[in-house]
Design a protein around this motif. Sequence first.
Motif, PDB file in Angstrom:
ATOM      1  N   SER A  86       0.832  -1.192   0.000  1.00  0.00           N
ATOM      2  CA  SER A  86       0.000   0.000   0.000  1.00  0.00           C
ATOM      3  C   SER A  86       0.864   1.237   0.000  1.00  0.00           C
ATOM      4  O   SER A  86       1.909   1.290   0.625  1.00  0.00           O
ATOM      5  CB  SER A  86      -0.897   0.008   1.238  1.00  0.00           C
ATOM      6  OG  SER A  86      -1.514   1.259   1.361  1.00  0.00           O
TER       7      SER A  86
ATOM      8  N   SER B 216      -0.206   1.542  -6.177  1.00  0.00           N
ATOM      9  CA  SER B 216      -1.633   1.815  -6.215  1.00  0.00           C
ATOM     10  C   SER B 216      -2.193   1.807  -4.807  1.00  0.00           C
ATOM     11  O   SER B 216      -1.611   1.250  -3.901  1.00  0.00           O
ATOM     12  CB  SER B 216      -2.342   0.769  -7.077  1.00  0.00           C
ATOM     13  OG  SER B 216      -2.200  -0.502  -6.507  1.00  0.00           O
TER      14      SER B 216
ATOM     15  N   GLU C 146      -3.546  -1.645  -1.886  1.00  0.00           N
ATOM     16  CA  GLU C 146      -3.337  -3.007  -2.315  1.00  0.00           C
ATOM     17  C   GLU C 146      -2.437  -3.681  -1.287  1.00  0.00           C
ATOM     18  O   GLU C 146      -1.325  -3.250  -1.043  1.00  0.00           O
ATOM     19  CB  GLU C 146      -2.643  -3.036  -3.688  1.00  0.00           C
ATOM     20  CG  GLU C 146      -3.544  -2.631  -4.832  1.00  0.00           C
ATOM     21  CD  GLU C 146      -4.541  -3.706  -5.144  1.00  0.00           C
ATOM     22  OE1 GLU C 146      -4.425  -4.810  -4.611  1.00  0.00           O
ATOM     23  OE2 GLU C 146      -5.459  -3.434  -5.918  1.00  0.00           O
TER      24      GLU C 146
ATOM     25  N   ASN D 166      -9.848  -6.441   2.245  1.00  0.00           N
ATOM     26  CA  ASN D 166     -11.207  -6.633   1.737  1.00  0.00           C
ATOM     27  C   ASN D 166     -12.211  -6.800   2.873  1.00  0.00           C
ATOM     28  O   ASN D 166     -13.349  -6.327   2.796  1.00  0.00           O
ATOM     29  CB  ASN D 166     -11.256  -7.847   0.808  1.00  0.00           C
ATOM     30  CG  ASN D 166     -10.628  -7.560  -0.545  1.00  0.00           C
ATOM     31  OD1 ASN D 166     -10.428  -6.401  -0.911  1.00  0.00           O
ATOM     32  ND2 ASN D 166     -10.290  -8.604  -1.277  1.00  0.00           N
TER      33      ASN D 166
ATOM     34  N   ARG E  70     -11.199   5.430  -8.959  1.00  0.00           N
ATOM     35  CA  ARG E  70     -11.520   4.126  -8.376  1.00  0.00           C
ATOM     36  C   ARG E  70     -12.203   3.254  -9.415  1.00  0.00           C
ATOM     37  O   ARG E  70     -13.058   3.723 -10.169  1.00  0.00           O
ATOM     38  CB  ARG E  70     -12.426   4.292  -7.157  1.00  0.00           C
ATOM     39  CG  ARG E  70     -11.781   5.068  -6.024  1.00  0.00           C
ATOM     40  CD  ARG E  70     -12.631   5.007  -4.758  1.00  0.00           C
ATOM     41  NE  ARG E  70     -12.124   5.889  -3.728  1.00  0.00           N
ATOM     42  CZ  ARG E  70     -11.142   5.571  -2.875  1.00  0.00           C
ATOM     43  NH1 ARG E  70     -10.599   4.370  -2.945  1.00  0.00           N
ATOM     44  NH2 ARG E  70     -10.747   6.429  -1.968  1.00  0.00           N
TER      45      ARG E  70
ATOM     46  N   SER F  49     -13.735  -0.992 -10.060  1.00  0.00           N
ATOM     47  CA  SER F  49     -14.198  -2.160  -9.321  1.00  0.00           C
ATOM     48  C   SER F  49     -14.791  -3.197 -10.260  1.00  0.00           C
ATOM     49  O   SER F  49     -15.462  -2.847 -11.238  1.00  0.00           O
ATOM     50  CB  SER F  49     -15.261  -1.744  -8.294  1.00  0.00           C
ATOM     51  OG  SER F  49     -15.851  -2.877  -7.680  1.00  0.00           O
TER      52      SER F  49
ATOM     53  N   GLU G  74     -15.934  -4.210  -3.441  1.00  0.00           N
ATOM     54  CA  GLU G  74     -14.560  -3.727  -3.392  1.00  0.00           C
ATOM     55  C   GLU G  74     -14.321  -2.620  -4.407  1.00  0.00           C
ATOM     56  O   GLU G  74     -14.914  -2.605  -5.484  1.00  0.00           O
ATOM     57  CB  GLU G  74     -13.580  -4.878  -3.654  1.00  0.00           C
ATOM     58  CG  GLU G  74     -13.784  -5.555  -5.003  1.00  0.00           C
ATOM     59  CD  GLU G  74     -12.823  -6.704  -5.226  1.00  0.00           C
ATOM     60  OE1 GLU G  74     -11.605  -6.458  -5.214  1.00  0.00           O
ATOM     61  OE2 GLU G  74     -13.304  -7.848  -5.404  1.00  0.00           O
TER      62      GLU G  74
ATOM     63  N   HIS H 160     -10.840  -0.233  -5.946  1.00  0.00           N
ATOM     64  CA  HIS H 160      -9.385  -0.103  -5.990  1.00  0.00           C
ATOM     65  C   HIS H 160      -9.051   1.266  -6.577  1.00  0.00           C
ATOM     66  O   HIS H 160      -9.575   1.632  -7.631  1.00  0.00           O
ATOM     67  CB  HIS H 160      -8.769  -1.213  -6.838  1.00  0.00           C
ATOM     68  CG  HIS H 160      -9.122  -2.593  -6.362  1.00  0.00           C
ATOM     69  ND1 HIS H 160      -8.315  -3.308  -5.514  1.00  0.00           N
ATOM     70  CD2 HIS H 160     -10.217  -3.363  -6.596  1.00  0.00           C
ATOM     71  CE1 HIS H 160      -8.882  -4.479  -5.251  1.00  0.00           C
ATOM     72  NE2 HIS H 160     -10.036  -4.534  -5.899  1.00  0.00           N
TER      73      HIS H 160
ATOM     74  N   THR I 142      -5.793  -7.226  -9.397  1.00  0.00           N
ATOM     75  CA  THR I 142      -4.824  -6.722 -10.376  1.00  0.00           C
ATOM     76  C   THR I 142      -4.206  -7.854 -11.191  1.00  0.00           C
ATOM     77  O   THR I 142      -3.859  -7.668 -12.355  1.00  0.00           O
ATOM     78  CB  THR I 142      -3.730  -5.912  -9.667  1.00  0.00           C
ATOM     79  OG1 THR I 142      -3.232  -6.650  -8.534  1.00  0.00           O
ATOM     80  CG2 THR I 142      -4.274  -4.584  -9.187  1.00  0.00           C
TER      81      THR I 142
END
Length: 548
Positions: free
Chosen positions: A16, A85, A88, A278, A372, A374, A380, A382, A405
């Motif tokens: 992250s 990103s 993550e 998650n 974002r 999804s 979720e 991302h 990903t």
Amino acid sequence: MEERESTEIKVARFSSCRGVAFEINPNRSNPFAIGSPTKQGRVGTWIWLPWTRNNSFKVLPQPHAISPTQSRASSHFCDIDIDASDVEVEFIAEVQDVEKPDKANGVKVKKLVPKTDLSRRSRLSVILLDQGFTSYKGLFLVCMALNLVALALSAAGYYPYAKTRTALFSIGNILALTLSRSEAVLRVIFWLAVKTLGRPCVSLRIKTATTSFLQSVGGIHSGCGVSSIAWLVYSLVLTFKNKEKTSPEIIGVAFTILSLILLSSLAAFPLVRHLHHNVFERIHRFAGWMALILLWLFILLSISYEPNSHTYDLTISKVVKKQECWFTLAITVLIIIPWLSVRKVQVSVSAPSNHASIIKFEGGVQAGLLGRISPSPLLEWHAFGIISDGKKEHMMLAGAVGDFTKSLISTPPKHLWVRTMHFAGLPYLVNLYERVLLVATGSGICVFLSFLLQPSKADVYLIWVAKDIELNFGREIRELVNKYSKEKVIAHDTSISGRPNVAEMSVNAAIRWNVEVVIVTSNPEGSRDILRACNRANIAAFGPIWDS
């Protein structure tokens, strides 16, 4: 006979970008006191990338900055070659070379051994403990202190208004935490900050203070979240002392709201959030929605309850006169706004390697914004930096570090869910300054590429450190960087030139280009090292924090 022992295990690696807090020191001093881990007496070298035969890049000399290690197969993609990103978190196999004596033959043998538990602990300590006192922690403490003082005065009888309106104070904290996380509100605040303070006449100290505050508003979110729990507990204690003035239904609903908020707060605890992101995201979302629905029920029951007759009498006039209703309405609107921009759109996904994918969308996007995406919007989301020239299309570079990903590479989708309302973060604040050095490792480059492709208020310089740049990220990304002024880019390929001392490289470049501020996207340890090096050189520097 020499034996080569080899072991490899999976250890927790947090990729992250929310890992390291900013450090600010706008006054500049001699940077050469910074120690280098390389041996003394090494001379500077010129580094040329494979595609620089036509002089498309000028890569500046990096004295004492290059470690001539040979790169291994990319288990380190999320180290120097990090996926930066947003949010993550995955388990990445990592091994470490260590020379150990062979007891039988008395010779040293290179052994691949797993990093110890200390490595895992140190990675988490970087996120939580190795930051010093940050603005995030300061805002958290300010919110907590103000609420605790009000609670103490109320309990002592010096603040009777709070004692009679405990639910209002709890809801007020929930409104504050919602505002501090509303992407629509923050987009406006970031825009106003850039418009009003992004002028040459505004001092650097004011700009860096503004950047540190805006980057750390998550401290308000968490501080008000804990405070809302404290006020709700206090409200329930007072309710039990006056049971005759309320109903079992109201108490039951209040307890359920408290339980949901507690569950949501526990799920947001850093260890849970980083190891089971998650789980955190879904609990935070669904528990929050359920708590909001029950909050409306609690308010309506409280307003309409008649303690003398033990009945309920709800009228519009009672509702509009209560501040709790207006606060809760504001919370509801703020939560709904982002979902109004959710769309299912057609995308084009290509994979230059098994390490990254490029996702393309229609429409140009302003530099510095994030988006974002999804595969399933209720479960979720991302967040990724957006690459765009501001004209016809934009794209995202997604490093393959998680299930989602990786699936973009193995089974490229033709459609994805997106939030068309893009949000502002630290990269957007590049527009506050006149001269900025951007430092990226791996796919962290994506969040900065728009500043290379679009006209910007700031004069932007770039350092990019990655492994097998064209092989991992593709010719298209390389050519985007190649379009920028060759005098303003340092691109270092670790597969060719070894792993550099990125911290020293960053300080030297910041001095060479006389920048006002350094902005970093890297892994937690890498960001920490660069920020500390800039701190020692008295250069203003900002990097991702775990809850920015």
